[in-house]
Design an enzyme around this catalytic site. Structure first.
Site, mmCIF file in Angstrom:
data_model
loop_
_atom_site.group_PDB
_atom_site.id
_atom_site.type_symbol
_atom_site.label_atom_id
_atom_site.label_comp_id
_atom_site.label_asym_id
_atom_site.label_seq_id
_atom_site.Cartn_x
_atom_site.Cartn_y
_atom_site.Cartn_z
ATOM 1 N N ASN A 13 0.573 -1.313 0.063
ATOM 2 C CA ASN A 13 -0.162 0.015 -0.021
ATOM 3 C C ASN A 13 0.919 1.275 -0.077
ATOM 4 O OD1 ASN A 13 -3.077 -0.612 0.116
ATOM 5 N ND2 ASN A 13 -2.206 -2.073 1.517
ATOM 6 N N LYS A 96 0.006 -2.096 15.978
ATOM 7 C CA LYS A 96 -0.309 -1.808 17.451
ATOM 8 C C LYS A 96 -1.461 -0.651 17.466
ATOM 9 C CE LYS A 96 4.175 -2.355 19.167
ATOM 10 N NZ LYS A 96 5.465 -2.105 19.545
ATOM 11 N N LEU A 97 -2.053 -0.604 18.627
ATOM 12 C CA LEU A 97 -3.089 0.124 18.995
ATOM 13 C C LEU A 97 -2.391 1.616 19.025
ATOM 14 C CD1 LEU A 97 -6.175 -0.132 19.290
ATOM 15 C CD2 LEU A 97 -5.732 -0.381 21.753
ATOM 16 N N ASN A 112 -7.179 4.352 8.446
ATOM 17 C CA ASN A 112 -6.637 2.994 8.446
ATOM 18 C C ASN A 112 -7.214 2.231 7.178
ATOM 19 O OD1 ASN A 112 -5.372 0.400 9.273
ATOM 20 N ND2 ASN A 112 -7.555 -0.246 9.876
ATOM 21 N N HIS A 114 -8.305 -1.576 5.983
ATOM 22 C CA HIS A 114 -8.790 -2.858 6.503
ATOM 23 C C HIS A 114 -9.150 -3.719 5.200
ATOM 24 C CE1 HIS A 114 -9.862 -5.875 9.469
ATOM 25 N NE2 HIS A 114 -10.976 -6.032 8.860
ATOM 26 N N GLU A 184 -7.332 -2.476 -2.788
ATOM 27 C CA GLU A 184 -6.872 -1.685 -1.620
ATOM 28 C C GLU A 184 -5.860 -0.515 -2.186
ATOM 29 O OE1 GLU A 184 -5.023 -3.589 1.651
ATOM 30 O OE2 GLU A 184 -6.246 -5.125 1.621
HETATM 31 C C1 GRF Z 1 -3.151 -4.879 3.743
HETATM 32 O O1 GRF Z 1 -3.868 -5.957 3.774
HETATM 33 C C2 GRF Z 1 -4.114 -3.886 4.830
HETATM 34 O O2 GRF Z 1 -5.506 -3.935 4.233
HETATM 35 C C3 GRF Z 1 -3.924 -4.623 6.198
HETATM 36 O O3 GRF Z 1 -2.550 -4.870 6.203
HETATM 37 C C4 GRF Z 1 -1.971 -5.233 4.801
HETATM 38 C C5 GRF Z 1 -0.781 -4.340 4.687
HETATM 39 O O4 GRF Z 1 -0.560 -4.780 3.544
HETATM 40 N N1 GRF Z 1 -4.378 -3.387 7.108
HETATM 41 P P1 GRF Z 1 0.931 -3.965 2.701
HETATM 42 O O5 GRF Z 1 2.044 -3.940 3.731
HETATM 43 O O6 GRF Z 1 0.387 -2.558 2.569
HETATM 44 O O7 GRF Z 1 1.101 -4.953 1.745
#
Ligand code: GRF
Length: 210
Positions: A13, A96-97, A112, A114, A184
Protein backbone atom coordinates in the site's frame (compact mmCIF):
# COMPACT_ATOMS: atom_id res chain seq x y z
CA UNK A 1 -0.32 17.70 2.34
CA UNK A 2 2.26 16.10 4.58
CA UNK A 3 1.53 12.53 5.58
CA UNK A 4 3.06 9.74 7.66
CA UNK A 5 2.48 6.11 6.72
CA UNK A 6 2.42 3.45 9.44
CA UNK A 7 3.22 -0.04 8.17
CA UNK A 8 4.29 -3.40 9.45
CA UNK A 9 5.40 -5.63 6.66
CA UNK A 10 5.26 -5.88 2.94
CA UNK A 11 4.46 -2.25 2.15
CA UNK A 12 2.44 -2.75 -1.01
CA UNK A 13 0.00 0.00 0.00
CA UNK A 14 2.93 2.32 0.70
CA UNK A 15 4.19 1.50 -2.77
CA UNK A 16 0.76 2.23 -4.25
CA UNK A 17 0.75 5.66 -2.57
CA UNK A 18 4.26 6.40 -3.85
CA UNK A 19 3.35 5.21 -7.36
CA UNK A 20 0.12 7.18 -7.61
CA UNK A 21 0.41 9.81 -10.35
CA UNK A 22 -2.55 11.66 -8.88
CA UNK A 23 -0.86 12.00 -5.50
CA UNK A 24 2.57 12.97 -6.79
CA UNK A 25 2.04 16.72 -6.62
CA UNK A 26 -0.45 16.61 -3.76
CA UNK A 27 1.33 14.84 -0.92
CA UNK A 28 4.70 14.45 0.69
CA UNK A 29 5.48 11.36 2.78
CA UNK A 30 7.45 12.73 5.72
CA UNK A 31 8.00 9.44 7.56
CA UNK A 32 7.30 5.73 7.46
CA UNK A 33 6.75 4.15 10.86
CA UNK A 34 6.64 0.44 11.67
CA UNK A 35 5.94 -1.72 14.67
CA UNK A 36 8.85 -3.90 13.48
CA UNK A 37 12.55 -3.09 13.74
CA UNK A 38 12.88 -3.76 10.04
CA UNK A 39 10.52 -4.78 7.27
CA UNK A 40 10.30 -4.75 3.46
CA UNK A 41 8.25 -1.52 3.63
CA UNK A 42 11.30 0.22 5.13
CA UNK A 43 13.33 -0.73 2.07
CA UNK A 44 10.68 0.86 -0.14
CA UNK A 45 10.76 4.02 1.99
CA UNK A 46 14.53 4.25 2.03
CA UNK A 47 14.75 3.81 -1.72
CA UNK A 48 12.65 7.00 -1.92
CA UNK A 49 14.70 8.78 0.75
CA UNK A 50 11.83 8.74 3.22
CA UNK A 51 12.95 8.55 6.88
CA UNK A 52 11.90 5.39 8.74
CA UNK A 53 11.22 4.86 12.44
CA UNK A 54 10.41 1.79 14.52
CA UNK A 55 8.06 1.87 17.45
CA UNK A 56 10.09 -0.01 19.98
CA UNK A 57 7.98 -0.18 23.08
CA UNK A 58 4.46 -1.00 24.15
CA UNK A 59 2.21 1.87 25.17
CA UNK A 60 3.45 1.87 28.74
CA UNK A 61 5.68 -0.01 31.11
CA UNK A 62 8.97 0.03 29.23
CA UNK A 63 11.79 2.20 30.45
CA UNK A 64 13.09 4.99 28.18
CA UNK A 65 16.34 2.98 27.93
CA UNK A 66 14.52 0.08 26.32
CA UNK A 67 12.85 2.52 23.91
CA UNK A 68 16.24 3.77 22.80
CA UNK A 69 17.56 0.29 22.22
CA UNK A 70 14.72 -0.89 20.05
CA UNK A 71 13.26 2.22 18.46
CA UNK A 72 11.30 5.29 19.42
CA UNK A 73 8.40 5.44 21.83
CA UNK A 74 4.92 6.63 20.92
CA UNK A 75 5.52 9.87 22.84
CA UNK A 76 8.70 10.55 20.87
CA UNK A 77 6.77 9.74 17.72
CA UNK A 78 4.04 12.19 18.65
CA UNK A 79 6.65 14.97 18.96
CA UNK A 80 8.17 13.96 15.64
CA UNK A 81 4.82 14.09 13.85
CA UNK A 82 4.33 17.65 15.05
CA UNK A 83 7.88 18.64 14.07
CA UNK A 84 7.27 17.25 10.59
CA UNK A 85 3.93 19.08 10.37
CA UNK A 86 2.21 15.82 9.51
CA UNK A 87 -1.42 16.51 8.62
CA UNK A 88 -2.66 12.99 7.94
CA UNK A 89 -1.60 9.61 9.37
CA UNK A 90 -2.24 6.61 7.15
CA UNK A 91 -2.23 3.18 8.76
CA UNK A 92 -1.55 0.41 6.26
CA UNK A 93 -0.97 -2.80 8.14
CA UNK A 94 0.21 -1.21 11.40
CA UNK A 95 -0.64 -3.68 14.14
CA UNK A 96 -0.31 -1.71 17.38
CA UNK A 97 -3.13 0.24 18.93
CA UNK A 98 -2.50 3.99 18.58
CA UNK A 99 -2.40 5.65 22.04
CA UNK A 100 -5.36 7.87 22.91
CA UNK A 101 -3.27 11.04 23.06
CA UNK A 102 -2.21 10.62 19.42
CA UNK A 103 -5.82 9.86 18.42
CA UNK A 104 -6.90 13.08 20.14
CA UNK A 105 -4.01 15.05 18.68
CA UNK A 106 -5.05 13.82 15.21
CA UNK A 107 -8.82 13.70 15.59
CA UNK A 108 -10.32 12.64 12.24
CA UNK A 109 -6.86 12.80 10.69
CA UNK A 110 -5.86 9.15 11.13
CA UNK A 111 -7.15 6.66 8.60
CA UNK A 112 -6.72 2.90 8.37
CA UNK A 113 -7.15 0.42 5.55
CA UNK A 114 -8.78 -2.86 6.51
CA UNK A 115 -8.95 -5.74 4.04
CA UNK A 116 -12.64 -6.60 4.55
CA UNK A 117 -16.01 -4.91 4.55
CA UNK A 118 -16.39 -3.44 8.03
CA UNK A 119 -18.22 -3.55 10.39
CA UNK A 120 -17.94 -7.30 9.67
CA UNK A 121 -14.66 -9.19 9.98
CA UNK A 122 -12.86 -6.58 12.08
CA UNK A 123 -11.49 -6.21 15.59
CA UNK A 124 -8.55 -7.52 17.57
CA UNK A 125 -6.74 -10.39 15.89
CA UNK A 126 -8.42 -9.71 12.57
CA UNK A 127 -5.44 -8.98 10.39
CA UNK A 128 -3.48 -10.64 7.64
CA UNK A 129 -4.79 -13.90 6.31
CA UNK A 130 -7.03 -14.49 9.35
CA UNK A 131 -9.41 -11.83 7.99
CA UNK A 132 -9.68 -13.51 4.61
CA UNK A 133 -10.01 -16.91 6.27
CA UNK A 134 -12.96 -15.64 8.32
CA UNK A 135 -14.56 -14.22 5.17
CA UNK A 136 -13.93 -17.49 3.31
CA UNK A 137 -15.32 -19.62 6.14
CA UNK A 138 -18.45 -17.47 6.38
CA UNK A 139 -19.13 -18.20 2.70
CA UNK A 140 -19.63 -14.47 2.06
CA UNK A 141 -20.07 -13.71 -1.63
CA UNK A 142 -18.46 -10.26 -1.65
CA UNK A 143 -15.48 -8.77 0.11
CA UNK A 144 -13.37 -5.67 -0.29
CA UNK A 145 -11.30 -3.04 1.48
CA UNK A 146 -12.59 -0.46 3.93
CA UNK A 147 -10.89 2.85 4.67
CA UNK A 148 -12.05 4.27 7.98
CA UNK A 149 -11.15 6.82 10.62
CA UNK A 150 -9.20 5.45 13.54
CA UNK A 151 -10.61 5.70 17.04
CA UNK A 152 -9.58 4.15 20.34
CA UNK A 153 -10.41 0.55 19.41
CA UNK A 154 -9.57 -1.71 16.48
CA UNK A 155 -11.62 -1.21 13.29
CA UNK A 156 -14.56 0.67 14.84
CA UNK A 157 -14.05 4.20 13.50
CA UNK A 158 -16.41 5.74 10.97
CA UNK A 159 -16.21 4.33 7.47
CA UNK A 160 -14.93 6.69 4.77
CA UNK A 161 -14.91 4.46 1.68
CA UNK A 162 -15.35 0.85 0.62
CA UNK A 163 -15.04 -1.19 -2.56
CA UNK A 164 -16.61 -4.57 -3.34
CA UNK A 165 -15.37 -7.55 -5.27
CA UNK A 166 -17.26 -10.72 -6.15
CA UNK A 167 -15.71 -13.70 -4.37
CA UNK A 168 -18.46 -16.23 -5.05
CA UNK A 169 -16.11 -18.40 -7.12
CA UNK A 170 -12.97 -18.41 -4.94
CA UNK A 171 -11.45 -21.61 -3.65
CA UNK A 172 -9.11 -20.24 -0.96
CA UNK A 173 -8.63 -17.31 1.48
CA UNK A 174 -5.46 -16.45 -0.47
CA UNK A 175 -7.55 -15.84 -3.57
CA UNK A 176 -9.75 -13.42 -1.63
CA UNK A 177 -6.64 -11.64 -0.31
CA UNK A 178 -5.34 -11.19 -3.84
CA UNK A 179 -8.60 -9.71 -5.15
CA UNK A 180 -9.01 -7.41 -2.17
CA UNK A 181 -5.39 -6.19 -2.29
CA UNK A 182 -5.87 -4.98 -5.88
CA UNK A 183 -8.74 -2.80 -4.68
CA UNK A 184 -6.76 -1.61 -1.64
CA UNK A 185 -4.18 -0.14 -3.98
CA UNK A 186 -6.94 1.88 -5.67
CA UNK A 187 -9.03 2.97 -2.72
CA UNK A 188 -6.24 4.14 -0.39
CA UNK A 189 -4.67 6.64 -2.83
CA UNK A 190 -8.23 7.73 -3.75
CA UNK A 191 -9.11 8.56 -0.13
CA UNK A 192 -5.77 10.31 0.48
CA UNK A 193 -6.37 12.44 -2.61
CA UNK A 194 -9.85 13.40 -1.38
CA UNK A 195 -8.32 14.34 1.96
CA UNK A 196 -5.68 16.51 0.34
CA UNK A 197 -8.38 18.24 -1.67
CA UNK A 198 -10.49 18.87 1.44
CA UNK A 199 -13.28 16.74 0.00
CA UNK A 200 -13.97 14.61 3.05
CA UNK A 201 -16.45 16.03 5.49
CA UNK A 202 -18.46 14.80 8.43
CA UNK A 203 -22.17 15.52 8.32
CA UNK A 204 -23.96 14.29 11.40
CA UNK A 205 -23.25 10.60 11.70
CA UNK A 206 -22.02 10.19 8.13
CA UNK A 207 -18.65 10.74 6.47
CA UNK A 208 -19.25 12.34 3.09
CA UNK A 209 -16.75 12.08 0.25
CA UNK A 210 -17.39 14.87 -2.22
C1 GRF B 1 -3.24 -4.81 3.94
O1 GRF B 1 -4.00 -5.91 3.56
C2 GRF B 1 -4.09 -3.86 4.75
O2 GRF B 1 -5.43 -3.88 4.41
C3 GRF B 1 -3.92 -4.41 6.13
O3 GRF B 1 -2.58 -4.86 6.18
C4 GRF B 1 -2.14 -5.18 4.88
C5 GRF B 1 -0.88 -4.40 4.62
O4 GRF B 1 -0.31 -4.79 3.40
N1 GRF B 1 -4.31 -3.46 7.13
P1 GRF B 1 0.90 -4.01 2.78
O5 GRF B 1 2.01 -4.00 3.82
O6 GRF B 1 0.45 -2.62 2.45
O7 GRF B 1 1.30 -4.77 1.57
Amino acid sequence: MKIAVFVSGRGSNLQAIINSDELRNLIEIKAVISDKTDCPAFKIARSHSIPTYSIGSPRSGNSPKQDKETGISFSELSTLLIQFNVELIVLAGFLKLIPDYIINQYKFRIINIHPALLPSFGGKGMYGLSVHKAVFDSSAKVSGPTVHFVDETFDTGKIIAQKCVDISDVSSPEEIAERVLKLEHEILPFVIKKFAEGKITIEGKRVVVL
